[in-house]
Write an enzyme that holds these catalytic residues in place. Structure first.
Site, short mmCIF file in Angstrom:
data_model
loop_
_atom_site.label_atom_id
_atom_site.label_comp_id
_atom_site.label_asym_id
_atom_site.label_seq_id
_atom_site.Cartn_x
_atom_site.Cartn_y
_atom_site.Cartn_z
N PHE A 1 15.71 13.69 10.39
CA PHE A 1 15.21 14.52 11.49
C PHE A 1 16.15 15.66 11.87
CE2 PHE A 1 13.80 10.10 12.18
CZ PHE A 1 12.47 10.26 11.86
N THR B 1 15.01 19.39 5.01
CA THR B 1 13.95 19.93 4.16
C THR B 1 13.46 21.26 4.71
OG1 THR B 1 13.30 17.70 3.46
CG2 THR B 1 11.69 19.46 3.12
N GLU C 1 15.27 15.19 -1.17
CA GLU C 1 15.49 13.75 -1.05
C GLU C 1 16.38 13.22 -2.17
OE1 GLU C 1 14.80 12.15 1.55
OE2 GLU C 1 13.22 13.32 2.53
N ASN D 1 18.94 11.60 -2.09
CA ASN D 1 19.43 10.24 -1.86
C ASN D 1 18.59 9.19 -2.56
OD1 ASN D 1 18.09 11.56 0.63
ND2 ASN D 1 17.38 9.46 0.74
N VAL E 1 6.92 -8.51 5.14
CA VAL E 1 5.59 -7.93 4.98
C VAL E 1 4.91 -7.89 6.35
CG1 VAL E 1 3.33 -8.24 3.91
CG2 VAL E 1 5.41 -8.74 2.61
N GLY E 2 4.39 -6.73 6.68
CA GLY E 2 3.70 -6.57 7.96
C GLY E 2 4.60 -6.16 9.11
N CYS F 1 23.52 9.28 17.59
CA CYS F 1 24.92 9.69 17.52
C CYS F 1 25.77 8.47 17.14
CB CYS F 1 25.38 10.28 18.84
SG CYS F 1 25.49 9.07 20.19
#
EC number: 2.7.1.21
Length: 195
Positions: free
Chosen positions: A18, A22, A92, A94, A176-177, A186
């Site tokens: 964030f 990109t 991306e 990474n 799962v779920g 920070c």
């Protein structure tokens, strides 16, 4: 930014989630296109958040990209997928193996401008390869910060949440779920459960 020397180089855009990595990559690609330079963009197969064959930012901007398998073979195939482009973008980073470092070096040695973006830390706050190696070998590095969702300070860490709670350090996967999400935090607000 770079004196005209008819040589290639590597630029790395890094930071936490964030932080606009990109978006900055896309800005540089738009400028290269305005300058009349041919651009080739690559994205890992594992990242399909913005469609199968495109780079995308949280701000909603996209760029057509070639999907590459995020294994050594896929990374090593990037130079073979070029058709004379002067600018090579890899988003991306990474998600790619450390073979990406050698590929970027080869592309720069072939007089190309290589622009790479990716997060440099895991959710544990540890180095996220291959970004640390790319940072060490690149000519230009820009580390971006986001805003901490807890206190509003500059954020440099990726907070992984499972069902809204900080993830455990030893749990790289989720049940799962279970709901997984991420926030920018920070140093002081970043939590990695050790219990």
């Amino acid at each position: 930014m770079h004196a005209i020397t008819n040589s290639g180089w590597v630029e790395v855009i890094t930071g936490c989630m964030f932080s606009g990595k990109t978006e900055e990559l896309l800005r540089r690609l738009r400028r290269a296109e305005i300058a009349g330079q041919e651009v080739a963009a690559f994205t890992p197969a594992i990242d399909d958040r913005y469609g199968e064959a495109s780079l995308g930012s949280h701000a909603g901007h996209t760029w057509k990209a070639t999907v590459v398998e995020n294994d050594a073979g896929g990374v090593r195939d990037i130079p073979n997928r070029l058709n004379g482009e002067e600018v090579v973008a890899i988003d991306e980073a990474n998600f790619f193996p450390t073979d990406l470092v050698d590929v970027c070096e080869r592309l720069a040695a072939d007089d190309r401008r290589v622009v790479v973006s990716g997060t440099d830390q895991t959710f544990r706050g540890e180095p996220f390869e291959p970004l640390p190696q790319l940072v060490a070998t690149a000519e230009y590095v820009e580390k971006l910060q986001a805003i901490c969702t807890q206190c509003g300070e500059p954020a440099t860490r990726n907070q992984r949440l499972i069902e809204g709670e900080p993830a455990h350090a030893d749990d790289p996967t989720i049940m799962v779920g279970a709901e997984e999400s991420y926030e920018a935090r920070c140093r002081n607000c970043h939590v990695v459960r050790q219990d």
